[in-house]
Write an enzyme that holds these catalytic residues in place. Structure first.
Site, PDB file in Angstrom:
ATOM      1  CE1 TYR A 141      -4.132  -1.284   5.368  1.00 46.05           C
ATOM      2  CE2 TYR A 141      -3.356   0.378   4.439  1.00 46.05           C
ATOM      3  CZ  TYR A 141      -3.720  -0.357   4.567  1.00 46.05           C
ATOM      4  OH  TYR A 141      -3.743  -1.107   3.033  1.00 46.05           O
ATOM      5  CB  SER A 167      -0.863   0.063   1.402  1.00 44.93           C
ATOM      6  OG  SER A 167      -1.361   1.065   1.589  1.00 44.93           O
TER       7      SER A 167
END
Length: 283
Positions: A150, A137
């Site tokens: 995250y 990501s």
């Protein structure tokens, strides 16, 4: 593609989003896809030509052993071309108040679980000269306010990806990182639900400090859900990484990912801080 030359690919987290789009993309190209899902109802939905659902919880060693046995004992002797490490969760909350159990859950699923999949399938990948494709990501390159947990998992996977690539290169195992930006998937929606749940745990003082941040986190996640690139675009990048005879070590997916991964290398920290806070309307 005749079965005698067909290859297998394992894709984790295929109930929706990037995982499902990737399974469908690769199946359409002729691969036999072992599609990891956690529930039978999701298995029933994804089963189609060249897609074989497998019940898989990447945090449960027994299901990983069963997957490795399925690959090793394939009745048609098909080699394992790749494993696409996609399964993950998103815990988004201010670091001051995030429950430690939620931090442990994020790391357990999105880091330890990823490594467990790689360990389980490394023998088959070495035998076939296959490759590991990790879905990362832009959050593994730049940590936005409220997304630290995250991002911690995604940063960890960057380190694991690089180390594994360097450890295994002399044995023929290729290791690739795909870095999407904002993607329109249910992960964003689930992230909003998690943020809503965690916001109710704050003290009055924490509410005063962080209510605006929680709102910004939810607005950002909702923006990705509505305006992010489609999962199919990421699946197409994964496909290129699997088909390439000499794949790059990393690929971006989406213009925002390409831009931010460059900016983080050249901008001073304080300027980047201001830019991100401004983007999230925190100043």
């Amino acid at each position: 593609m005749p079965y005698k030359t067909q290859e297998m690919v394992v894709v984790t987290g295929t109930s929706s989003g990037i995982g499902r789009a990737t399974a469908e993309q690769l199946a359409a190209e002729g691969f036999h896809v072992l599609a990891g899902v956690r529930r039978q109802e999701d298995a029933d939905k994804i089963k189609q030509k060249n897609i074989e659902p497998v019940i898989l919880d990447i945090t449960a060693i027994d299901t990983l052993r069963a997957l490795a046995e399925r690959v090793e004992q394939d009745p048609l002797g098909r080699p394992l071309r790749a494993v696409v490490n996609n399964a993950g969760i998103a815990v988004n909350a201010p670091l001051e108040m995030v429950p430690l159990d939620e931090l442990r859950r994020q790391i357990e699923v999105s880091v330890i679980g990823q490594v467990a999949v790689i360990q389980a399938l490394t023998p088959a990948l070495l035998k076939s000269g296959g490759r590991v494709v990790n879905i990362g990501s832009v959050g593994g390159k730049i940590s936005m306010p409220g997304f630290g947990i995250y991002s911690a998992a995604k940063y960890a996977m960057e380190a694991i990806n690089d180390s594994l690539r360097r450890e295994m290169s002399s044995f023929g195992l290729k290791v690739i990182m795909i870095t999407p930006g904002g993607v329109s998937t249910s992960l964003s929606e689930k992230g909003v639900m998690t943020a809503d749940r965690l916001s109710k745990l704050m003290t009055p003082d924490q509410h005063r400090r962080h209510d605006r941040l929680f709102d910004a986190v939810k607005e950002q996640a909702e923006s990705w859900a509505t305006s992010g690139i489609s999962p199919k675009k990421v699946a197409e990048v994964v496909s290129r990484a699997i088909h390439a005879s000499n794949p790059r070590t990393r690929y971006t997916a989406g213009r925002d990912s390409a831009m931010l991964t460059r900016l983080v290398r050249i901008l001073p920290d304080k300027l980047l801080d201001r830019m991100l806070r401004s983007q999230m309307k925190l100043q």
